[in-house]
Design a protein around this motif. Sequence first.
Motif, mmCIF file in Angstrom:
data_model
loop_
_atom_site.group_PDB
_atom_site.id
_atom_site.type_symbol
_atom_site.label_atom_id
_atom_site.label_comp_id
_atom_site.label_asym_id
_atom_site.label_seq_id
_atom_site.Cartn_x
_atom_site.Cartn_y
_atom_site.Cartn_z
ATOM 1 N N PHE A 10 -14.594 -1.806 7.470
ATOM 2 C CA PHE A 10 -15.047 -0.933 8.360
ATOM 3 C C PHE A 10 -14.369 -0.177 9.156
ATOM 4 C CE2 PHE A 10 -15.423 0.167 12.881
ATOM 5 C CZ PHE A 10 -17.239 0.824 12.996
ATOM 6 N N LEU A 11 -13.045 0.226 8.709
ATOM 7 C CA LEU A 11 -12.524 2.201 9.269
ATOM 8 C C LEU A 11 -12.567 3.073 7.546
ATOM 9 C CD1 LEU A 11 -9.231 0.731 11.179
ATOM 10 C CD2 LEU A 11 -11.715 1.488 11.679
ATOM 11 N N GLN A 12 -12.567 2.457 6.630
ATOM 12 C CA GLN A 12 -12.491 2.484 5.550
ATOM 13 C C GLN A 12 -13.581 4.038 5.231
ATOM 14 O OE1 GLN A 12 -10.045 2.500 3.032
ATOM 15 N NE2 GLN A 12 -9.545 1.117 4.771
ATOM 16 N N TRP A 13 -14.945 4.096 5.944
ATOM 17 C CA TRP A 13 -15.844 4.659 5.991
ATOM 18 C C TRP A 13 -14.922 6.405 7.161
ATOM 19 C CZ3 TRP A 13 -17.967 7.671 10.229
ATOM 20 C CH2 TRP A 13 -18.788 8.660 9.866
ATOM 21 N N PHE A 14 -14.467 5.460 7.912
ATOM 22 C CA PHE A 14 -13.273 6.977 9.065
ATOM 23 C C PHE A 14 -12.349 7.492 8.318
ATOM 24 C CE2 PHE A 14 -15.412 3.995 12.260
ATOM 25 C CZ PHE A 14 -16.325 5.341 13.104
ATOM 26 N N VAL A 15 -11.993 6.787 7.192
ATOM 27 C CA VAL A 15 -10.689 7.189 6.103
ATOM 28 C C VAL A 15 -11.257 8.258 5.496
ATOM 29 C CG1 VAL A 15 -9.467 6.853 4.782
ATOM 30 C CG2 VAL A 15 -8.991 5.472 6.661
ATOM 31 N N GLU A 16 -12.581 8.260 4.974
ATOM 32 C CA GLU A 16 -13.189 9.079 4.161
ATOM 33 C C GLU A 16 -13.024 10.309 5.132
ATOM 34 O OE1 GLU A 16 -16.137 7.658 1.420
ATOM 35 O OE2 GLU A 16 -14.121 5.622 1.373
ATOM 36 N N GLU A 17 -14.473 10.082 5.911
ATOM 37 C CA GLU A 17 -14.678 10.758 7.172
ATOM 38 C C GLU A 17 -13.659 11.603 7.648
ATOM 39 O OE1 GLU A 17 -18.058 11.380 7.601
ATOM 40 O OE2 GLU A 17 -17.915 13.073 10.031
ATOM 41 N N GLN A 18 -12.941 11.406 7.665
ATOM 42 C CA GLN A 18 -11.456 12.128 8.478
ATOM 43 C C GLN A 18 -10.952 13.385 7.207
ATOM 44 O OE1 GLN A 18 -12.771 11.730 11.779
ATOM 45 N NE2 GLN A 18 -10.814 12.797 11.651
ATOM 46 N N VAL A 19 -11.108 13.320 5.856
ATOM 47 C CA VAL A 19 -10.362 13.681 4.720
ATOM 48 C C VAL A 19 -12.079 14.723 5.419
ATOM 49 C CG1 VAL A 19 -10.707 13.755 2.696
ATOM 50 C CG2 VAL A 19 -9.576 11.881 2.947
ATOM 51 N N GLU A 20 -13.026 14.732 5.716
ATOM 52 C CA GLU A 20 -13.887 15.877 5.200
ATOM 53 C C GLU A 20 -13.982 16.798 6.188
ATOM 54 O OE1 GLU A 20 -17.882 14.298 4.996
ATOM 55 O OE2 GLU A 20 -18.851 16.074 5.928
ATOM 56 N N GLU A 21 -13.639 16.070 7.473
ATOM 57 C CA GLU A 21 -13.422 16.740 8.641
ATOM 58 C C GLU A 21 -12.054 17.217 8.760
ATOM 59 O OE1 GLU A 21 -15.089 14.612 12.276
ATOM 60 O OE2 GLU A 21 -16.553 15.184 11.242
ATOM 61 N N GLU A 22 -10.971 17.369 8.139
ATOM 62 C CA GLU A 22 -10.440 18.274 8.516
ATOM 63 C C GLU A 22 -10.274 18.889 7.476
ATOM 64 O OE1 GLU A 22 -6.002 16.471 7.751
ATOM 65 O OE2 GLU A 22 -6.677 15.107 8.886
ATOM 66 N N ALA A 23 -10.677 18.895 6.646
ATOM 67 C CA ALA A 23 -10.802 20.159 5.347
ATOM 68 C C ALA A 23 -12.081 21.094 5.949
ATOM 69 C CB ALA A 23 -11.699 19.360 4.230
ATOM 70 N N THR A 24 -12.767 20.513 6.722
ATOM 71 C CA THR A 24 -14.161 21.463 7.049
ATOM 72 C C THR A 24 -13.565 22.395 8.323
ATOM 73 O OG1 THR A 24 -15.858 19.637 6.497
ATOM 74 C CG2 THR A 24 -16.218 21.645 7.771
ATOM 75 N N ALA A 25 -12.926 22.113 8.908
ATOM 76 C CA ALA A 25 -12.166 22.729 9.701
ATOM 77 C C ALA A 25 -10.960 23.737 9.049
ATOM 78 C CB ALA A 25 -11.775 21.847 10.986
ATOM 79 N N LYS A 26 -10.055 22.800 8.043
ATOM 80 C CA LYS A 26 -9.190 23.910 8.183
ATOM 81 C C LYS A 26 -9.803 24.828 6.965
ATOM 82 C CE LYS A 26 -4.549 24.667 6.137
ATOM 83 N NZ LYS A 26 -5.251 25.671 5.020
ATOM 84 N N ALA A 27 -10.902 24.757 6.821
ATOM 85 C CA ALA A 27 -11.413 26.239 5.321
ATOM 86 C C ALA A 27 -12.502 26.778 6.743
ATOM 87 C CB ALA A 27 -12.624 25.334 4.856
ATOM 88 N N ILE A 28 -12.971 26.528 7.879
ATOM 89 C CA ILE A 28 -13.454 27.903 8.726
ATOM 90 C C ILE A 28 -12.094 29.059 9.471
ATOM 91 C CG2 ILE A 28 -14.213 27.579 10.735
ATOM 92 C CD1 ILE A 28 -16.410 25.971 9.945
ATOM 93 N N VAL A 29 -10.810 28.145 9.566
ATOM 94 C CA VAL A 29 -9.650 28.351 9.983
ATOM 95 C C VAL A 29 -9.231 29.244 9.693
ATOM 96 C CG1 VAL A 29 -7.318 28.316 11.037
ATOM 97 C CG2 VAL A 29 -8.874 27.018 11.452
ATOM 98 N N ASP A 30 -9.282 28.999 7.832
ATOM 99 C CA ASP A 30 -8.738 30.006 7.169
ATOM 100 C C ASP A 30 -9.236 31.173 6.807
ATOM 101 O OD1 ASP A 30 -6.721 27.873 6.400
ATOM 102 O OD2 ASP A 30 -7.578 27.779 4.615
ATOM 103 N N LYS A 31 -10.888 30.975 6.323
ATOM 104 C CA LYS A 31 -11.770 32.323 6.752
ATOM 105 C C LYS A 31 -11.680 33.071 7.956
ATOM 106 C CE LYS A 31 -15.513 30.022 4.356
ATOM 107 N NZ LYS A 31 -16.731 30.001 4.685
ATOM 108 N N LEU A 32 -11.370 33.359 9.522
ATOM 109 C CA LEU A 32 -10.899 33.705 10.135
ATOM 110 C C LEU A 32 -9.769 34.371 9.897
ATOM 111 C CD1 LEU A 32 -13.070 30.720 12.848
ATOM 112 C CD2 LEU A 32 -13.387 32.795 12.631
ATOM 113 N N LYS A 33 -8.781 33.819 9.142
ATOM 114 C CA LYS A 33 -8.072 34.207 9.613
ATOM 115 C C LYS A 33 -7.825 35.254 8.284
ATOM 116 C CE LYS A 33 -3.984 30.795 10.373
ATOM 117 N NZ LYS A 33 -3.301 29.952 9.277
#
Length: 174
Positions: free
Chosen positions: A119-142
């Motif tokens: 059941f938790l594997q969905w969350f493991v994958e989701e977190q990869v996406e959530e971190e990557a999305t946030a990081k990409a926006i931070v990079d753009k803002l920089k």
Amino acid sequence: MLSERMLKALNEQITKELFSAYFYLGIAAYFKELGFEGFATWMEAQAEEEFGHAIRIYDYVFERGGSVELEKIEKPKQDFASPLKAFEAVYLHEVGVTESIYKLVDIAEEEKDRATYQFLQWFVEEQVEEEATAKAIVDKLKIIGDNPHGLFMLDRELGARAPKFRVMLLQPTE
Ligand code: FEO
């Protein structure tokens, strides 16, 4: 059946996901006050998604015959020095959520709870996406820095992500 330890950890995660929804709504309000409607919309959509994460675990706990116990949710931060700081806070928050999902996975392994591990594997994958999305926006803002045109463009780009509840609210009622 869920072990007591697994159940407690899953219940704690429900509260963490609900706090995440609150956390994003607080940042949405911060952006709305500043007139960044697009950033606010993105945060609202994220808040909605976090509520969905909480419900996913809530449903799972019941499916496994456990009891859901909701805890108090702390007050979120609504004041940031800049859009960049707000998105940096988002990135750090998601890194923390990933750690907490990994702890749940560890517990599932230790308890030999194959179903919860799965059941938790969905969350493991989701977190990869959530971190990557946030990081990409931070990079753009920089890159954008204080450039108003760049901020305006990014605000417009992120505003394309409409939360479902807003779409529902805009639909005519009988
Ligand atoms: Fe539910 Fe953003 O993790």
